[in-house]
Design an enzyme around this catalytic site. Structure first.
Site, PDB file in Angstrom:
ATOM      1  N   LYS A 159       0.837  -1.215   0.000  1.00  0.00           N
ATOM      2  CA  LYS A 159       0.000   0.000   0.000  1.00  0.00           C
ATOM      3  C   LYS A 159       0.867   1.258   0.000  1.00  0.00           C
ATOM      4  O   LYS A 159       0.652   2.171  -0.792  1.00  0.00           O
ATOM      5  CB  LYS A 159      -0.898   0.006   1.247  1.00  0.00           C
ATOM      6  CG  LYS A 159      -1.554   1.344   1.520  1.00  0.00           C
ATOM      7  CD  LYS A 159      -2.466   1.335   2.728  1.00  0.00           C
ATOM      8  CE  LYS A 159      -1.804   1.661   4.041  1.00  0.00           C
ATOM      9  NZ  LYS A 159      -1.468   3.088   4.259  1.00  0.00           N
ATOM     10  N   ASN A 160       1.854   1.291   0.897  1.00  0.00           N
ATOM     11  CA  ASN A 160       2.602   2.529   1.069  1.00  0.00           C
ATOM     12  C   ASN A 160       3.616   2.774  -0.043  1.00  0.00           C
ATOM     13  O   ASN A 160       4.270   3.810  -0.067  1.00  0.00           O
ATOM     14  CB  ASN A 160       3.258   2.576   2.456  1.00  0.00           C
ATOM     15  CG  ASN A 160       2.203   2.736   3.543  1.00  0.00           C
ATOM     16  OD1 ASN A 160       1.044   3.056   3.242  1.00  0.00           O
ATOM     17  ND2 ASN A 160       2.576   2.506   4.785  1.00  0.00           N
ATOM     18  N   ASP A 219      -5.080  13.236  12.601  1.00  0.00           N
ATOM     19  CA  ASP A 219      -5.879  12.023  12.415  1.00  0.00           C
ATOM     20  C   ASP A 219      -5.894  11.221  13.706  1.00  0.00           C
ATOM     21  O   ASP A 219      -5.569  11.748  14.765  1.00  0.00           O
ATOM     22  CB  ASP A 219      -5.391  11.204  11.222  1.00  0.00           C
ATOM     23  CG  ASP A 219      -4.059  10.532  11.473  1.00  0.00           C
ATOM     24  OD1 ASP A 219      -3.539  10.649  12.597  1.00  0.00           O
ATOM     25  OD2 ASP A 219      -3.551   9.894  10.547  1.00  0.00           O
ATOM     26  N   ASP A 276       4.103   0.835  12.345  1.00  0.00           N
ATOM     27  CA  ASP A 276       2.931   0.052  11.908  1.00  0.00           C
ATOM     28  C   ASP A 276       2.911  -1.359  12.491  1.00  0.00           C
ATOM     29  O   ASP A 276       1.882  -2.009  12.514  1.00  0.00           O
ATOM     30  CB  ASP A 276       2.915  -0.029  10.381  1.00  0.00           C
ATOM     31  CG  ASP A 276       2.888   1.348   9.761  1.00  0.00           C
ATOM     32  OD1 ASP A 276       1.854   2.006   9.863  1.00  0.00           O
ATOM     33  OD2 ASP A 276       3.922   1.761   9.213  1.00  0.00           O
TER      34      ASP A 276
HETATM   35  N1  EPU Z   1       6.343  14.682  10.653  1.00  0.00           N
HETATM   36  C1  EPU Z   1       6.435  16.015  10.942  1.00  0.00           C
HETATM   37  N2  EPU Z   1       6.417  16.911   9.903  1.00  0.00           N
HETATM   38  C2  EPU Z   1       6.303  16.516   8.605  1.00  0.00           C
HETATM   39  C3  EPU Z   1       6.202  15.140   8.319  1.00  0.00           C
HETATM   40  C4  EPU Z   1       6.226  14.230   9.362  1.00  0.00           C
HETATM   41  O1  EPU Z   1       6.537  16.413  12.093  1.00  0.00           O
HETATM   42  O2  EPU Z   1       6.306  17.377   7.715  1.00  0.00           O
HETATM   43  C5  EPU Z   1       6.384  13.678  11.764  1.00  0.00           C
HETATM   44  C6  EPU Z   1       5.074  12.924  11.891  1.00  0.00           C
HETATM   45  O3  EPU Z   1       4.124  13.637  12.649  1.00  0.00           O
HETATM   46  C7  EPU Z   1       5.515  11.653  12.552  1.00  0.00           C
HETATM   47  C8  EPU Z   1       6.898  11.403  11.957  1.00  0.00           C
HETATM   48  O4  EPU Z   1       7.320  12.668  11.450  1.00  0.00           O
HETATM   49  O5  EPU Z   1       5.645  11.824  13.929  1.00  0.00           O
HETATM   50  C9  EPU Z   1       6.933  10.344  10.885  1.00  0.00           C
HETATM   51  O6  EPU Z   1       6.075  10.655   9.828  1.00  0.00           O
HETATM   52  P1  EPU Z   1       6.369  10.246   8.305  1.00  0.00           P
HETATM   53  O7  EPU Z   1       6.318  11.488   7.481  1.00  0.00           O
HETATM   54  O8  EPU Z   1       7.598   9.405   8.238  1.00  0.00           O
HETATM   55  O9  EPU Z   1       5.117   9.333   7.990  1.00  0.00           O
HETATM   56  P2  EPU Z   1       4.108   9.422   6.781  1.00  0.00           P
HETATM   57  O10 EPU Z   1       4.834   9.598   5.498  1.00  0.00           O
HETATM   58  O11 EPU Z   1       3.019  10.382   7.107  1.00  0.00           O
HETATM   59  C10 EPU Z   1       4.184   6.839   6.307  1.00  0.00           C
HETATM   60  C11 EPU Z   1       3.190   5.723   6.197  1.00  0.00           C
HETATM   61  C12 EPU Z   1       2.632   5.368   7.555  1.00  0.00           C
HETATM   62  C13 EPU Z   1       3.792   4.964   8.460  1.00  0.00           C
HETATM   63  C14 EPU Z   1       4.809   6.118   8.513  1.00  0.00           C
HETATM   64  C15 EPU Z   1       6.045   5.790   9.315  1.00  0.00           C
HETATM   65  C16 EPU Z   1       2.202   6.049   4.033  1.00  0.00           C
HETATM   66  C17 EPU Z   1       1.003   6.356   3.244  1.00  0.00           C
HETATM   67  N3  EPU Z   1       2.089   6.122   5.337  1.00  0.00           N
HETATM   68  O12 EPU Z   1       3.460   7.971   6.823  1.00  0.00           O
HETATM   69  O13 EPU Z   1       1.799   4.224   7.360  1.00  0.00           O
HETATM   70  O14 EPU Z   1       3.290   4.699   9.739  1.00  0.00           O
HETATM   71  O15 EPU Z   1       5.236   6.445   7.170  1.00  0.00           O
HETATM   72  O16 EPU Z   1       6.701   4.689   8.792  1.00  0.00           O
HETATM   73  O17 EPU Z   1       3.246   5.697   3.481  1.00  0.00           O
HETATM   74  C18 EPU Z   1      -0.182   2.941   7.534  1.00  0.00           C
HETATM   75  O18 EPU Z   1       0.172   2.330   6.532  1.00  0.00           O
HETATM   76  O19 EPU Z   1      -1.155   2.578   8.231  1.00  0.00           O
HETATM   77  C19 EPU Z   1       0.544   4.145   7.930  1.00  0.00           C
HETATM   78  C20 EPU Z   1       0.068   5.024   8.781  1.00  0.00           C
END
Ligand code: EPU
Length: 412
Positions: free
Chosen positions: A17-18, A113, A301
């Site tokens: 998915k990701n 969220d 996750d």
């Molecule tokens: N963060 C910030 N600022 C930003 C971006 C992120 O503070 O601009 C913080 C977030 O709040 C969090 C941390 O950095 O505390 C990590 O966030 P990240 O950006 O790495 O996560 P994401 O890209 O939003 C993806 C996956 C998530 C998975 C995370 C961590 C997708 C669609 N989602 O989210 O997957 O938990 O990386 O590995 O790729 C899921 O599949 O259920 C899911 C939530």
């Protein structure tokens, strides 16, 4: 569902998915017909398809199949409406490609969220450093870019989404971009190999320094999505709780090193098998401590799955959530099933019990929902998981796959 016989058999693992959501966003970068293979039939892929359609693209899944064709016309509408971003915050990854290719983007702000606040400050900062400008009003972020220029980016934290947005913008920027402290997840490497196939010049994806040499144009391609390591982890947790021996067809052990290490500490036997992973559970798992970290650490996750396993393990395990502050809500649901869990800020102490007690519970998000189902496999009596639509966002045929392995589970 109820606790029943040990799991037995082979389960096919879908595409990640990701990864696929980002590959779909990347199709904004070039005109023509893309074919993505191994695309899971899950609700989040439907949402991303709807988003691309709302921009004027044509998205079609082969009947009951895992191939998705995307036709990207010459002109698209560079906008992500609120109703779609609200359904799936990963929609934000269209921002980078839109700015790079169209020079404009209007994307609804995702907001928080179920995990707590989910800011996009790092996405915006990286894109600004590449030359984009942003204004925020009425719940939207509007970006403009009059030609992006490569630069050195140092991410404050290896954010998956920020790395992907920066990467997808940099491929069409003039000159060289270096992303330091980049996220190293296998899904980032998959995105880079997709972009390279399209004609981009990306080096080092999968490590913490990614170097991108900007090119003038990209072209449409075919690509097979990598397997979903989180779906694979979910079935490993299921066999850990229910007992038995299973094979995960198509899963890649080299994307799951730390998880396999931890599960081995808990007494599971896991080894790469013919094009997949073979796993056998002990009579009872042993408790261990787990802390989440960016890849290659234990993924956030996976944590709900670990808690479900620890709840029925022998001994006491301490789990620590370092990424998402609000991700502990499902612990109260597990407590309703008799789990012995004490929380303190982002730590939880889980004392294993021989068996949980089936109860009606509510899934707060995708991974916690899957973990509650896994917990139900180790619970006496009937467990009913409400809010199963969360699970549908990220798992194809979850219940049917568990059922095929011999689990006593059905979809209401
Ligand atoms: N963060 C910030 N600022 C930003 C971006 C992120 O503070 O601009 C913080 C977030 O709040 C969090 C941390 O950095 O505390 C990590 O966030 P990240 O950006 O790495 O996560 P994401 O890209 O939003 C993806 C996956 C998530 C998975 C995370 C961590 C997708 C669609 N989602 O989210 O997957 O938990 O990386 O590995 O790729 C899921 O599949 O259920 C899911 C939530």
């Amino acid at each position: 569902m109820r606790a029943g016989a040990p799991l037995q058999g082979t389960v096919p693992i879908c595409g990640a998915k990701n990864s696929v959501l980002k590959l779909m966003a990347a199709t904004v970068l070039a005109e023509g017909r893309f074919v993505l293979r191994n695309v899971p039939a899950i609700a989040d892929v439907e949402t991303m398809s709807d988003l691309l359609r709302s921009m004027g693209m044509h998205v079609e899944r082969a009947h009951r199949g895992h191939d998705v064709t995307i036709d990207r016309p010459a002109e698209i509408v560079p906008e992500a409406p609120y109703e779609l971003v609200e359904r799936m915050r990963a929609s934000i990854v269209v921002l980078g490609p839109l700015l790079a290719r169209v020079g404009r983007a209007r994307v609804a702000l995702p907001g928080g969220d179920d995990f707590g606040p989910r800011p996009i400050d790092m996405h915006l900062k990286a894109l600004e450093q590449l030359g984009a400008t942003f204004e925020q009003s009425h719940g939207f972020v509007e970006g403009r870019a009059d030609g992006l220029a490569g630069t050195n980016l140092l991410l404050e934290y290896p954010s998956v989404g920020a790395t992907e947005n920066a990467l997808m913008a940099a491929v069409l920027a003039k000159g060289t971009t270096v992303i330091d402290n980049a996220a190293r997840e296998p899904e980032i490497a998959d995105l880079a190999s997709f972009l390279n196939r399209m004609g981009a010049q990306v080096l080092g994806a999968g490590s913490s320094t990614i170097t991108i040499e900007g090119v003038d144009t990209l072209h449409a391609v075919e690509h097979t999505v990598i397997p979903d390591r989180i779906e694979a982890a979910t079935f490993l947790a299921a066999v850990g709780v229910a007992g038995g021996e299973i094979t995960l067809e198509g899963a890649r052990a080299d994307h799951m090193d730390m998880l396999i290490e931890k599960l081995s500490d808990m007494g599971m036997r896991i080894s790469p098998a013919n094009e997949g992973i073979w796993a056998m559970a002990p009579d009872r798992l042993r408790a261990t401590d787990v802390a989440t970290l960016p890849y290659p650490g234990v993924a956030t996750d996976y944590l709900p799955l670990f808690v479900a396993m620890l709840a029925v393990s022998d001994g006491v395990g301490i789990v620590t959530e370092n990424l998402f502050s609000g991700r502990f809500r499902y612990l109260d649901e597990l407590t309703r099933m008799g789990a012995d869990i004490r929380t303190d800020a982002h730590h939880a102490v889980v004392r294993g019990r021989p068996q949980l007690s089936g109860a009606p519970v509510r899934a707060p998000d995708i991974r916690a929902g899957a973990a509650l189902v896994v917990a139900g496999l180790g619970a006496d009596g009937e467990t009913i998981v409400r809010g199963a639509e969360h699970v549908d966002r990220g798992y194809e045929d979850f219940v049917a796959k568990l059922h095929a392995l011999g689990a006593d589970v059905e979809r209401g």
